[in-house]
Write an enzyme that holds these catalytic residues in place. Structure first.
Site, PDB file in Angstrom:
ATOM      1  N   CYS A  91     -11.118   8.192  47.705  1.00  0.00           N
ATOM      2  CA  CYS A  91     -12.091   9.279  47.852  1.00  0.00           C
ATOM      3  C   CYS A  91     -13.334   8.705  48.515  1.00  0.00           C
ATOM      4  O   CYS A  91     -13.797   7.634  48.130  1.00  0.00           O
ATOM      5  CB  CYS A  91     -12.429   9.848  46.466  1.00  0.00           C
ATOM      6  SG  CYS A  91     -13.671  11.160  46.515  1.00  0.00           S
ATOM      7  N   HIS A 133      -6.862  17.738  46.293  1.00  0.00           N
ATOM      8  CA  HIS A 133      -7.994  16.830  46.038  1.00  0.00           C
ATOM      9  C   HIS A 133      -9.326  17.520  46.389  1.00  0.00           C
ATOM     10  O   HIS A 133     -10.283  17.471  45.621  1.00  0.00           O
ATOM     11  CB  HIS A 133      -7.788  15.559  46.874  1.00  0.00           C
ATOM     12  CG  HIS A 133      -8.850  14.523  46.734  1.00  0.00           C
ATOM     13  ND1 HIS A 133      -8.643  13.300  46.122  1.00  0.00           N
ATOM     14  CD2 HIS A 133     -10.142  14.504  47.160  1.00  0.00           C
ATOM     15  CE1 HIS A 133      -9.764  12.593  46.165  1.00  0.00           C
ATOM     16  NE2 HIS A 133     -10.695  13.296  46.798  1.00  0.00           N
ATOM     17  N   GLU A 134      -9.356  18.192  47.557  1.00  0.00           N
ATOM     18  CA  GLU A 134     -10.621  18.797  48.011  1.00  0.00           C
ATOM     19  C   GLU A 134     -10.975  20.036  47.187  1.00  0.00           C
ATOM     20  O   GLU A 134     -12.150  20.268  46.899  1.00  0.00           O
ATOM     21  CB  GLU A 134     -10.561  19.155  49.503  1.00  0.00           C
ATOM     22  CG  GLU A 134     -10.233  17.995  50.444  1.00  0.00           C
ATOM     23  CD  GLU A 134     -11.084  16.756  50.252  1.00  0.00           C
ATOM     24  OE1 GLU A 134     -12.213  16.856  49.742  1.00  0.00           O
ATOM     25  OE2 GLU A 134     -10.604  15.664  50.600  1.00  0.00           O
ATOM     26  N   HIS A 137     -12.583  18.995  44.150  1.00  0.00           N
ATOM     27  CA  HIS A 137     -14.008  18.685  44.367  1.00  0.00           C
ATOM     28  C   HIS A 137     -14.863  19.938  44.206  1.00  0.00           C
ATOM     29  O   HIS A 137     -15.933  19.893  43.605  1.00  0.00           O
ATOM     30  CB  HIS A 137     -14.228  18.139  45.787  1.00  0.00           C
ATOM     31  CG  HIS A 137     -14.089  16.652  45.916  1.00  0.00           C
ATOM     32  ND1 HIS A 137     -14.806  15.762  45.154  1.00  0.00           N
ATOM     33  CD2 HIS A 137     -13.334  15.896  46.762  1.00  0.00           C
ATOM     34  CE1 HIS A 137     -14.489  14.515  45.512  1.00  0.00           C
ATOM     35  NE2 HIS A 137     -13.595  14.566  46.479  1.00  0.00           N
TER      36      HIS A 137
HETATM   37 ZN   LIG Z   1     -12.665  12.977  47.369  1.00  0.00          ZN
END
Ligand SMILES: [Zn+2]
Length: 217
Positions: A91, A133-134, A137
Site C-alpha cells: 500500500c 483494496h481501494e 480505503h
Molecule cells: Zn492502499
C-alpha cells in the site's frame, strides 16, 4: 496534494458519496493519477491524499501509457463477490509492508465515471484485488486489518516505525496535529476547497519476493 502515510487520520475516515462531479473533482482525479504513476502504484484512493471523498483511481498495469487500463471511479460500490484468493499486497500509505491478504477472486462494482455515467465492472484477480483494496480505503479500512494473525504479528515492527516517523514529522511541524487534520476533513466534506500544494517526490519502488515488486495499491 501528496500521498499520506499510516497512521494519518484520513486513512481511517469513512468517506461519504460525492454529490456532484465538477471541475474540482476532475482536478483531484488528474492529480491522483499523476501521484499514483509517480509512486508506481496500481491504485490510489482519495483518503490516501487526505480527501474525504468516495473517489479512486487505478491502472492494473501501473503504466501511464496504457490508458485503456486506467479507471477513475466515483462512489464505487461492490455489488457482488465470488470465490476467494490469497495474494501479497502493498500500500502506498504503508511503505515497505507487504503481506498476504485473502480477498474475493471476482467482484462486480458499480460506480460513476468522471463524465457522470453509471458503469458496472466485473473483474477477477489483480484488478479485483485493487478494487477491493481501494474501496476498503474509502471506508477507512486498511489491508493490515484484513491480514491473518501471523502477518499482523510480523507487521508490528514496521507499523511501529511508521507511527514514530509520523509523530516525529508532527513534532517538526511537517504534518498538522491530528485534531487540525480532522477539522480539515470535515471542512472538505462540507464543501470547502483547499489551496493546491506542491507535490513531494515519491518513494523509490520496493522489491518484493523473487525480485518482482508486489502490487502496491
Ligand atoms: Zn492502499
Amino acid at each position: 496534494m501528496k500521498i499520506v502515510k499510516y497512521p494519518h487520520p484520513a486513512l481511517r475516515h469513512k468517506s461519504r458519496d460525492l454529490t456532484m462531479i465538477d471541475k474540482q473533482v476532475r482536478l483531484y482525479a488528474a492529480r491522483m493519477l499523476e501521484l499514483m504513476y509517480e509512486a508506481r502504484g496500481l491504485g490510489l484512493a482519495a483518503n490516501q491524499v487526505a480527501l474525504p471523498f468516495r473517489l479512486l483511481v487505478m491502472n492494473s498495469t501501473a503504466d501511464a501509457q496504457q490508458r485503456e487500463h486506467e479507471h477513475v471511479l466515483i462512489n464505487p460500490q461492490i455489488l457482488d463477490r465470488k470465490g476467494s484468493m490469497e495474494g501479497e499486497e502493498g500500500c502506498l500509505s504503508l511503505p515497505d509492508l507487504y503481506q498476504k491478504v485473502r480477498r474475493a477472486r471476482t467482484v462486480t462494482v458499480q460506480a460513476y465515471n468522471l463524465e457522470g455515467h453509471a458503469l458496472e465492472i466485473t473483474c477477477s484477480d489483480l484488478p479485483s484485488r485493487i478494487l477491493q483494496h481501494e474501496i476498503d480505503h474509502l471506508d477507512g479500512v486498511l489491508f493490515i486489518d484484513k491480514m491473518g494473525t501471523i502477518a499482523k504479528l510480523s507487521s508490528r515492527g514496521i507499523l511501529r516505525a511508521l507511527e514514530s516517523d509520523y509523530r516525529r514529522a508532527q513534532e517538526r511541524g511537517e504534518i498538522p496535529p491530528d485534531a487540525e487534520i480532522l477539522r480539515m476533513l470535515a471542512a472538505l466534506e462540507a464543501g470547502a476547497v483547499p489551496p493546491p500544494e506542491p507535490p513531494e517526490s515519491p518513494p523509490p519502488p520496493a522489491q518484493g519476493e523473487n525480485g518482482q515488486p508486489p502490487p502496491i495499491l
